[in-house]
Motif scaffolding. Structure first.
Motif, PDB file in Angstrom:
ATOM      1  N   VAL A   1       6.049 -13.310   2.873  1.00 46.54           N
ATOM      2  CA  VAL A   1       6.863 -12.208   1.919  1.00 46.54           C
ATOM      3  C   VAL A   1       8.277 -12.822   1.388  1.00 46.54           C
ATOM      4  CG1 VAL A   1       8.091 -10.279   1.697  1.00 46.54           C
ATOM      5  CG2 VAL A   1       6.099 -10.251   3.297  1.00 46.54           C
ATOM      6  N   ALA A   2       8.564 -13.158   0.242  1.00 53.78           N
ATOM      7  CA  ALA A   2       9.587 -14.031  -0.316  1.00 53.78           C
ATOM      8  C   ALA A   2      10.812 -13.420  -0.237  1.00 53.78           C
ATOM      9  CB  ALA A   2       9.278 -14.475  -1.822  1.00 53.78           C
ATOM     10  N   SER A   3      11.911 -14.006   0.230  1.00 46.92           N
ATOM     11  CA  SER A   3      13.228 -13.537   0.055  1.00 46.92           C
ATOM     12  C   SER A   3      13.860 -12.856  -1.227  1.00 46.92           C
ATOM     13  CB  SER A   3      14.224 -14.310   0.505  1.00 46.92           C
ATOM     14  OG  SER A   3      14.452 -15.305  -0.308  1.00 46.92           O
ATOM     15  N   LYS A   4      13.194 -13.356  -2.259  1.00 45.46           N
ATOM     16  CA  LYS A   4      13.527 -12.599  -3.717  1.00 45.46           C
ATOM     17  C   LYS A   4      12.990 -11.371  -3.993  1.00 45.46           C
ATOM     18  CE  LYS A   4      10.109 -15.231  -6.115  1.00 45.46           C
ATOM     19  NZ  LYS A   4       9.655 -16.064  -7.350  1.00 45.46           N
ATOM     20  N   ASP A   5      11.821 -11.357  -3.396  1.00 44.18           N
ATOM     21  CA  ASP A   5      11.162  -9.953  -3.602  1.00 44.18           C
ATOM     22  C   ASP A   5      11.871  -9.020  -2.727  1.00 44.18           C
ATOM     23  OD1 ASP A   5       9.008 -10.631  -5.315  1.00 44.18           O
ATOM     24  OD2 ASP A   5       8.193 -11.748  -3.803  1.00 44.18           O
ATOM     25  N   ILE A   6      12.180  -9.591  -1.359  1.00 44.57           N
ATOM     26  CA  ILE A   6      12.835  -8.481  -0.411  1.00 44.57           C
ATOM     27  C   ILE A   6      14.225  -8.167  -1.022  1.00 44.57           C
ATOM     28  CG2 ILE A   6      13.914  -8.136   2.119  1.00 44.57           C
ATOM     29  CD1 ILE A   6      11.780 -10.045   2.787  1.00 44.57           C
ATOM     30  N   ALA A   7      14.787  -9.136  -1.728  1.00 47.12           N
ATOM     31  CA  ALA A   7      16.272  -8.772  -2.116  1.00 47.12           C
ATOM     32  C   ALA A   7      15.923  -7.788  -3.391  1.00 47.12           C
ATOM     33  CB  ALA A   7      16.848  -9.955  -2.723  1.00 47.12           C
ATOM     34  N   ARG A   8      14.896  -7.880  -3.979  1.00 50.57           N
ATOM     35  CA  ARG A   8      14.823  -6.892  -5.248  1.00 50.57           C
ATOM     36  C   ARG A   8      14.410  -5.550  -4.708  1.00 50.57           C
ATOM     37  NH1 ARG A   8      10.680  -9.156  -7.042  1.00 50.57           N
ATOM     38  NH2 ARG A   8       9.122  -7.571  -6.801  1.00 50.57           N
ATOM     39  N   TRP A   9      13.816  -5.532  -3.653  1.00 50.23           N
ATOM     40  CA  TRP A   9      13.223  -4.137  -2.934  1.00 50.23           C
ATOM     41  C   TRP A   9      14.663  -3.436  -2.297  1.00 50.23           C
ATOM     42  CZ3 TRP A   9       8.897  -6.810  -0.397  1.00 50.23           C
ATOM     43  CH2 TRP A   9       7.520  -7.171  -1.175  1.00 50.23           C
TER      44      TRP A   9
END
Length: 263
Positions: free
Chosen positions: A98-106
């Motif tokens: 799971v990419a950090s950029k996706d987590i930050a967006r969520w």
């Protein structure tokens, strides 16, 4: 430090077990959340706080660990978002791929605040405080990184690395613990074939592997240099090693590790 762990399956449960063995961690500082009452029940007598409500679990925590299957990370984060204090709470996501950029967006509340986020990949030996953990800072402060690194350092060894190497670390150490156990199983079976009872063979193999690891760690020697010390000319050790190599031992290990990377 108040710590909340969301998800106490195989990995989350192992983290809780490890934390409970740390002399610096009080059970009263740990809250665990999981939708499964059965998963929570194994910790009922430990003194940790238990809940099936993820959102309630994060309130008042300094550190929030999300330890769920990769495809559940988004929904779990969305479910606790309103209760998270993005500015104050440190968030560690433990989920392969799971990419950090996706987590930050969520975790975006639309206020421009960047989450104090780290990615982590331990292995199940964390239950006995012998994990090899990879840690990736992903928008947190240096102090946050040091805090989380110190915590995981009490649960084994911890390496702070780049996100691009996290998949490789997962294969080498998280998958790797299964590869090591497969060698143990094979060696035990060999021990039975040459005459030992199964439980005796297992004790022998486990102590031998433990000794090999301890020796390499203590001396810092390259494994091949240490092997040379026990392979006398014409002896049984070199014959055994060569037979394993004829069967593709080293190649099989390398290929297995690469396969874990999808290569």
């Amino acid at each position: 430090m108040k710590t909340t762990i969301i998800g106490v399956g195989a990995m989350g449960g192992a983290i809780v077990e490890g934390l409970l063995k740390c002399p610096t961690t009080s059970p009263s500082e740990i809250t665990i959340a999981d939708p499964s009452e059965a998963a929570l029940s194994r910790f009922a007598e430990t003194g940790v706080s238990l809940t099936t409500d993820n959102a309630a679990a994060v309130q008042g925590a300094n550190l929030v660990m999300v330890v769920v299957k990769p495809w559940l990370v988004e929904s779990v984060l969305q479910g606790i978002l309103e209760n998270l204090d993005i500015k104050e709470q440190v968030i560690v996501v433990i989920a392969a791929g799971v990419a950090s950029k996706d987590i930050a967006r969520w975790l975006d509340k639309g206020k421009g605040d960047r989450p104090r986020l780290l990615l982590a990949i331990p292995n199940t030996a964390i239950a006995v405080r012998e994990s090899m953990t990879f840690l990736v800072p992903a928008g947190c402060t240096t102090d946050d990184t040091h805090m989380v690194e110190e915590l995981f350092g009490q649960l084994g060894r911890c390496i702070v690395t780049e996100e691009r190497l996290l998949a490789a670390g997962t294969t080498l150490a998280s998958c790797g613990i299964a590869y090591a156990m497969r060698y143990v199983r094979a060696a035990v079976e060999g021990g039975v074939e040459i005459g030992f009872k199964a439980h005796d063979a297992e004790d022998i193999v486990l102590q031998t592997v433990k000794g090999a690891v301890s020796l390499l760690q203590a001396t810092g020697e390259h494994p091949e240099a240490a092997i040379d010390k026990v392979t006398t000319p014409g002896g049984v050790t070199i014959k055994g090693l060569n037979e394993m190599e004829h069967a593709g031992f080293t190649s099989a290990v390398v290929r297995g590790i690469k396969a874990g990377m999808g290569k």
